[in-house]
Design a protein around this motif. Sequence first.
Motif, mmCIF file in Angstrom:
data_model
loop_
_atom_site.group_PDB
_atom_site.id
_atom_site.type_symbol
_atom_site.label_atom_id
_atom_site.label_comp_id
_atom_site.label_asym_id
_atom_site.label_seq_id
_atom_site.Cartn_x
_atom_site.Cartn_y
_atom_site.Cartn_z
ATOM 1 N N ASN A 281 0.814 -1.216 0.000
ATOM 2 C CA ASN A 281 0.000 0.000 0.000
ATOM 3 C C ASN A 281 0.848 1.266 0.000
ATOM 4 O OD1 ASN A 281 -2.554 -1.283 -0.103
ATOM 5 N ND2 ASN A 281 -2.329 -1.782 2.065
ATOM 6 N N VAL A 282 2.065 1.160 -0.484
ATOM 7 C CA VAL A 282 2.939 2.308 -0.733
ATOM 8 C C VAL A 282 3.126 2.319 -2.244
ATOM 9 C CG1 VAL A 282 5.187 3.354 -0.317
ATOM 10 C CG2 VAL A 282 4.095 2.012 1.487
ATOM 11 N N CYS A 283 2.172 2.899 -2.944
ATOM 12 C CA CYS A 283 2.101 2.781 -4.399
ATOM 13 C C CYS A 283 2.666 4.021 -5.083
ATOM 14 C CB CYS A 283 0.663 2.546 -4.836
ATOM 15 S SG CYS A 283 -0.087 1.133 -4.011
ATOM 16 N N SER A 284 3.909 3.906 -5.497
ATOM 17 C CA SER A 284 4.556 4.998 -6.208
ATOM 18 C C SER A 284 5.657 4.408 -7.075
ATOM 19 C CB SER A 284 5.150 5.997 -5.209
ATOM 20 O OG SER A 284 5.747 7.072 -5.893
ATOM 21 N N LEU A 285 5.569 4.668 -8.383
ATOM 22 C CA LEU A 285 6.569 4.142 -9.305
ATOM 23 C C LEU A 285 7.745 5.110 -9.408
ATOM 24 C CD1 LEU A 285 4.243 2.859 -12.164
ATOM 25 C CD2 LEU A 285 5.247 1.542 -10.302
ATOM 26 N N ASP B 35 11.503 6.278 -11.333
ATOM 27 C CA ASP B 35 11.845 6.603 -12.720
ATOM 28 C C ASP B 35 12.092 5.368 -13.580
ATOM 29 O OD1 ASP B 35 11.623 9.309 -12.201
ATOM 30 O OD2 ASP B 35 13.763 9.560 -11.783
ATOM 31 N N ASP B 36 12.325 4.222 -12.954
ATOM 32 C CA ASP B 36 12.548 2.965 -13.684
ATOM 33 C C ASP B 36 11.274 2.119 -13.766
ATOM 34 O OD1 ASP B 36 15.308 3.415 -14.168
ATOM 35 O OD2 ASP B 36 15.735 2.852 -12.083
ATOM 36 N N ASP B 37 10.108 2.715 -13.402
ATOM 37 C CA ASP B 37 8.813 2.031 -13.445
ATOM 38 C C ASP B 37 8.734 0.903 -12.419
ATOM 39 O OD1 ASP B 37 6.152 1.766 -14.517
ATOM 40 O OD2 ASP B 37 6.813 0.006 -15.647
ATOM 41 N N ILE B 38 9.442 1.046 -11.300
ATOM 42 C CA ILE B 38 9.421 0.068 -10.220
ATOM 43 C C ILE B 38 8.714 0.696 -9.024
ATOM 44 C CG2 ILE B 38 10.801 -1.370 -8.659
ATOM 45 C CD1 ILE B 38 11.180 -2.162 -11.574
ATOM 46 N N CYS B 39 7.758 -0.018 -8.462
ATOM 47 C CA CYS B 39 7.056 0.485 -7.286
ATOM 48 C C CYS B 39 8.022 0.506 -6.103
ATOM 49 C CB CYS B 39 5.856 -0.400 -6.969
ATOM 50 S SG CYS B 39 4.970 0.127 -5.482
ATOM 51 N N ILE B 40 8.058 1.615 -5.401
ATOM 52 C CA ILE B 40 8.971 1.722 -4.258
ATOM 53 C C ILE B 40 8.468 0.951 -3.043
ATOM 54 C CG2 ILE B 40 9.898 3.942 -5.023
ATOM 55 C CD1 ILE B 40 8.179 5.261 -2.790
ATOM 56 N N GLY B 41 7.212 0.499 -3.082
ATOM 57 C CA GLY B 41 6.666 -0.273 -1.970
ATOM 58 C C GLY B 41 6.820 -1.767 -2.129
ATOM 59 N N CYS B 42 6.545 -2.278 -3.348
ATOM 60 C CA CYS B 42 6.532 -3.738 -3.528
ATOM 61 C C CYS B 42 7.559 -4.233 -4.544
ATOM 62 C CB CYS B 42 5.150 -4.213 -3.940
ATOM 63 S SG CYS B 42 4.641 -3.714 -5.606
ATOM 64 N N TYR B 43 8.239 -3.338 -5.213
ATOM 65 C CA TYR B 43 9.309 -3.677 -6.159
ATOM 66 C C TYR B 43 8.808 -4.371 -7.430
ATOM 67 C CZ TYR B 43 12.399 -2.296 -2.413
ATOM 68 O OH TYR B 43 13.032 -1.580 -1.437
ATOM 69 N N ARG B 44 7.514 -4.258 -7.720
ATOM 70 C CA ARG B 44 7.009 -4.754 -8.997
ATOM 71 C C ARG B 44 7.037 -3.621 -10.012
ATOM 72 N NH1 ARG B 44 1.201 -7.032 -7.585
ATOM 73 N NH2 ARG B 44 1.312 -5.248 -6.187
ATOM 74 N N THR B 45 7.115 -3.982 -11.293
ATOM 75 C CA THR B 45 7.004 -2.974 -12.340
ATOM 76 C C THR B 45 5.527 -2.612 -12.496
ATOM 77 O OG1 THR B 45 6.663 -4.569 -14.120
ATOM 78 C CG2 THR B 45 8.966 -3.974 -13.610
ATOM 79 N N GLY B 46 5.279 -1.505 -13.164
ATOM 80 C CA GLY B 46 3.901 -1.125 -13.437
ATOM 81 C C GLY B 46 3.161 -2.220 -14.183
ATOM 82 N N GLY B 47 3.833 -2.841 -15.147
ATOM 83 C CA GLY B 47 3.229 -3.935 -15.907
ATOM 84 C C GLY B 47 2.915 -5.143 -15.046
ATOM 85 N N GLU B 48 3.802 -5.470 -14.126
ATOM 86 C CA GLU B 48 3.571 -6.613 -13.235
ATOM 87 C C GLU B 48 2.399 -6.350 -12.297
ATOM 88 O OE1 GLU B 48 8.191 -8.233 -13.096
ATOM 89 O OE2 GLU B 48 7.490 -6.833 -11.549
ATOM 90 N N ILE B 49 2.283 -5.115 -11.843
ATOM 91 C CA ILE B 49 1.163 -4.750 -10.968
ATOM 92 C C ILE B 49 -0.152 -4.911 -11.730
ATOM 93 C CG2 ILE B 49 0.047 -2.826 -9.767
ATOM 94 C CD1 ILE B 49 2.975 -1.802 -9.192
ATOM 95 N N THR B 50 -0.173 -4.408 -12.955
ATOM 96 C CA THR B 50 -1.374 -4.486 -13.779
ATOM 97 C C THR B 50 -1.741 -5.934 -14.090
ATOM 98 O OG1 THR B 50 -0.833 -2.354 -14.779
ATOM 99 C CG2 THR B 50 -2.370 -3.758 -15.983
ATOM 100 N N LYS B 51 -0.760 -6.767 -14.343
ATOM 101 C CA LYS B 51 -0.968 -8.161 -14.733
ATOM 102 C C LYS B 51 -1.328 -9.058 -13.551
ATOM 103 C CE LYS B 51 1.661 -11.900 -16.902
ATOM 104 N NZ LYS B 51 2.953 -12.284 -17.456
ATOM 105 N N TRP B 52 -0.982 -8.685 -12.338
ATOM 106 C CA TRP B 52 -1.046 -9.559 -11.172
ATOM 107 C C TRP B 52 -2.377 -10.296 -11.029
ATOM 108 C CZ3 TRP B 52 2.527 -11.457 -7.988
ATOM 109 C CH2 TRP B 52 2.094 -12.120 -6.843
#
Length: 65
Positions: free
Chosen positions: A15-19, A21-38
Amino acid sequence: MKSQDKGVVVSPCTNVCSLDDDDICIGCYRTGGEITKWGRASIAEQKEILEKVKEREKNSPFYSE
């Protein structure tokens, strides 16, 4: 019994959702694409994502054992 034992992989979301500059979430370390696909990903795909997450977290400057 862990939820993974029941065929469910728990999301790494913190629940720390912020990507960054490399498109990596600083909370869970997933990429934006991985978050969307999950939610649509198979259990095997989710486990692959978690392996990548572990590696990204380990290589993070904020990582501590």
